[in-house]
Scaffold this motif. Structure first.
Motif, PDB file in Angstrom:
ATOM      1  N   ILE A  68      69.256  31.009  18.068  1.00 45.32           N
ATOM      2  CA  ILE A  68      70.415  30.132  18.175  1.00 45.32           C
ATOM      3  C   ILE A  68      70.980  30.279  19.581  1.00 45.32           C
ATOM      4  N   LYS A  69      71.218  29.116  20.233  1.00 43.89           N
ATOM      5  CA  LYS A  69      71.759  29.099  21.599  1.00 43.89           C
ATOM      6  C   LYS A  69      72.942  28.151  21.658  1.00 43.89           C
ATOM      7  N   SER A  70      73.695  28.231  22.747  1.00 41.70           N
ATOM      8  CA  SER A  70      74.748  27.239  22.975  1.00 41.70           C
ATOM      9  C   SER A  70      74.071  25.888  23.187  1.00 41.70           C
ATOM     10  N   SER A  71      74.795  24.807  22.928  1.00 36.93           N
ATOM     11  CA  SER A  71      74.175  23.480  22.964  1.00 36.93           C
ATOM     12  C   SER A  71      73.642  23.087  24.342  1.00 36.93           C
ATOM     13  N   ASP A  72      74.160  23.687  25.402  1.00 37.77           N
ATOM     14  CA  ASP A  72      73.645  23.369  26.736  1.00 37.77           C
ATOM     15  C   ASP A  72      72.537  24.332  27.180  1.00 37.77           C
ATOM     16  N   ASP A  73      72.073  25.173  26.248  1.00 34.94           N
ATOM     17  CA  ASP A  73      70.962  26.100  26.492  1.00 34.94           C
ATOM     18  C   ASP A  73      71.306  27.192  27.505  1.00 34.94           C
ATOM     19  N   SER A  74      72.588  27.399  27.772  1.00 31.70           N
ATOM     20  CA  SER A  74      72.948  28.384  28.792  1.00 31.70           C
ATOM     21  C   SER A  74      73.249  29.766  28.216  1.00 31.70           C
ATOM     22  N   LEU A  75      73.531  29.843  26.930  1.00 29.90           N
ATOM     23  CA  LEU A  75      73.962  31.110  26.348  1.00 29.90           C
ATOM     24  C   LEU A  75      73.186  31.399  25.071  1.00 29.90           C
ATOM     25  N   TYR A  76      72.482  32.526  25.065  1.00 37.53           N
ATOM     26  CA  TYR A  76      71.781  32.995  23.876  1.00 37.53           C
ATOM     27  C   TYR A  76      72.819  33.542  22.906  1.00 37.53           C
ATOM     28  N   ILE A  77      72.745  33.186  21.660  1.00 39.81           N
ATOM     29  CA  ILE A  77      73.710  33.642  20.658  1.00 39.81           C
ATOM     30  C   ILE A  77      73.112  34.743  19.779  1.00 39.81           C
ATOM     31  N   LYS A  78      72.022  34.428  19.033  1.00 39.11           N
ATOM     32  CA  LYS A  78      71.418  35.427  18.148  1.00 39.11           C
ATOM     33  C   LYS A  78      70.065  34.946  17.640  1.00 39.11           C
ATOM     34  N   ASN A  79      69.302  35.892  17.126  1.00 41.25           N
ATOM     35  CA  ASN A  79      68.041  35.611  16.445  1.00 41.25           C
ATOM     36  C   ASN A  79      68.270  35.777  14.951  1.00 41.25           C
ATOM     37  N   ILE A  80      67.616  34.932  14.166  1.00 38.50           N
ATOM     38  CA  ILE A  80      67.856  34.927  12.725  1.00 38.50           C
ATOM     39  C   ILE A  80      66.530  34.902  11.970  1.00 38.50           C
ATOM     40  N   GLU A  81      66.427  35.733  10.965  1.00 38.33           N
ATOM     41  CA  GLU A  81      65.348  35.649   9.989  1.00 38.33           C
ATOM     42  C   GLU A  81      65.974  35.107   8.709  1.00 38.33           C
ATOM     43  N   VAL A  82      65.451  34.012   8.211  1.00 41.20           N
ATOM     44  CA  VAL A  82      66.013  33.349   7.032  1.00 41.20           C
ATOM     45  C   VAL A  82      65.136  33.618   5.814  1.00 41.20           C
ATOM     46  N   LYS A  83      65.784  33.976   4.728  1.00 36.67           N
ATOM     47  CA  LYS A  83      65.110  34.102   3.442  1.00 36.67           C
ATOM     48  C   LYS A  83      65.829  33.185   2.460  1.00 36.67           C
ATOM     49  N   GLN A  84      65.062  32.323   1.827  1.00 41.28           N
ATOM     50  CA  GLN A  84      65.636  31.415   0.832  1.00 41.28           C
ATOM     51  C   GLN A  84      65.609  32.114  -0.521  1.00 41.28           C
ATOM     52  N   VAL A  85      66.734  32.135  -1.198  1.00 36.69           N
ATOM     53  CA  VAL A  85      66.847  32.777  -2.506  1.00 36.69           C
ATOM     54  C   VAL A  85      66.941  31.674  -3.555  1.00 36.69           C
ATOM     55  N   ALA A  86      65.884  31.526  -4.358  1.00 41.01           N
ATOM     56  CA  ALA A  86      65.870  30.507  -5.401  1.00 41.01           C
ATOM     57  C   ALA A  86      66.149  31.123  -6.772  1.00 41.01           C
ATOM     58  N   SER A  87      65.846  32.396  -6.907  1.00 41.81           N
ATOM     59  CA  SER A  87      66.009  33.090  -8.181  1.00 41.81           C
ATOM     60  C   SER A  87      67.435  33.627  -8.328  1.00 41.81           C
ATOM     61  N   PRO A  88      68.000  33.545  -9.528  1.00 40.20           N
ATOM     62  CA  PRO A  88      69.334  34.118  -9.748  1.00 40.20           C
ATOM     63  C   PRO A  88      69.286  35.623 -10.022  1.00 40.20           C
ATOM     64  N   SER A  89      68.316  36.299  -9.440  1.00 37.32           N
ATOM     65  CA  SER A  89      68.139  37.738  -9.641  1.00 37.32           C
ATOM     66  C   SER A  89      68.807  38.522  -8.511  1.00 37.32           C
ATOM     67  N   ASN A 109      71.215  42.215  18.035  1.00 38.99           N
ATOM     68  CA  ASN A 109      71.449  40.784  18.268  1.00 38.99           C
ATOM     69  C   ASN A 109      70.768  39.918  17.226  1.00 38.99           C
ATOM     70  N   CYS A 110      70.477  40.494  16.079  1.00 37.73           N
ATOM     71  CA  CYS A 110      69.735  39.779  15.056  1.00 37.73           C
ATOM     72  C   CYS A 110      70.516  39.741  13.747  1.00 37.73           C
ATOM     73  N   VAL A 111      70.225  38.712  12.962  1.00 35.94           N
ATOM     74  CA  VAL A 111      70.927  38.501  11.701  1.00 35.94           C
ATOM     75  C   VAL A 111      69.914  38.193  10.607  1.00 35.94           C
ATOM     76  N   ALA A 112      70.117  38.805   9.458  1.00 35.68           N
ATOM     77  CA  ALA A 112      69.372  38.424   8.264  1.00 35.68           C
ATOM     78  C   ALA A 112      70.214  37.366   7.555  1.00 35.68           C
ATOM     79  N   ALA A 113      69.654  36.181   7.394  1.00 32.64           N
ATOM     80  CA  ALA A 113      70.381  35.087   6.742  1.00 32.64           C
ATOM     81  C   ALA A 113      69.714  34.772   5.414  1.00 32.64           C
ATOM     82  N   LEU A 114      70.510  34.743   4.366  1.00 37.58           N
ATOM     83  CA  LEU A 114      70.008  34.364   3.056  1.00 37.58           C
ATOM     84  C   LEU A 114      70.580  33.006   2.698  1.00 37.58           C
ATOM     85  N   TYR A 115      69.690  32.084   2.357  1.00 39.73           N
ATOM     86  CA  TYR A 115      70.103  30.736   1.984  1.00 39.73           C
ATOM     87  C   TYR A 115      70.013  30.618   0.470  1.00 39.73           C
TER      88      TYR A 115
END
Length: 159
Positions: A68-89, A109-115
């Motif tokens: 993820i970067k700023s919209s003008d590509d000048s600033l690095y924000i973070k790296n993300i690994e996304v995991k989609q959670v479909a199970s209600p477990s 500078n990294c984030v674990a993102a759960l969708y």
């Protein structure tokens, strides 16, 4: 005249990333992105005005999904690994946190993102996310920042 593929790549694409929603996306290696969870989270960030770069997969030591970067590509924000959670477990939610952190190069500078595609940001969704996060903490899976994204395009931070 541009081919359809070239037109889609040029529309909304900054210097290496996307700033607008597309019909489909290409990763940094030129392959079509198929991970619906990563696409959903990237589109949420695009809606907030950021630029998203889909990362090329590197099996077997697979890398993270997004930069993820700023919209003008000048600033690095973070790296993300996304995991989609479909199970209600709850245990599956915790395991997805562990899997996400295994794919991140460092935790500063990294984030674990759960969708959570089947949950909204309401009492049920919040209780589920909190219970899954608590289990991940108990089992030692949490190594850094965790974001939880809901189907209604809202997010919470779990740290």
């Amino acid at each position: 005249m541009l081919l359809r593929r070239e037109m889609v790549c040029m529309m909304g694409r900054g210097r290496g990333g996307y700033t607008e929603k597309q019909i489909w996306y290409l990763d940094s290696g030129g392959k079509k992105v198929r991970d619906r969870g990563a696409i959903s989270v990237a589109e949420f960030y695009m809606d907030m005005g950021y630029e998203c770069v889909f990362r090329k997969e590197h099996p077997p030591g697979k890398s993270y999904d997004l930069t993820i970067k700023s919209s003008d590509d000048s600033l690095y924000i973070k790296n993300i690994e996304v995991k989609q959670v479909a199970s209600p477990s709850i245990s599956q939610f915790a395991k997805n946190i562990a899997r996400a952190f295994k794919q991140l190069p460092d935790y500063s500078n990294c984030v674990a993102a759960l969708y959570l595609k089947n949950f909204k940001n309401n009492e049920i969704g919040l209780k589920f996310a909190q219970a899954g996060f608590d289990e991940a903490v108990r089992k030692g899976y949490v190594k850094g920042k965790v974001e939880v994204w809901f189907s209604d395009k809202t997010r919470i931070f779990m740290n």
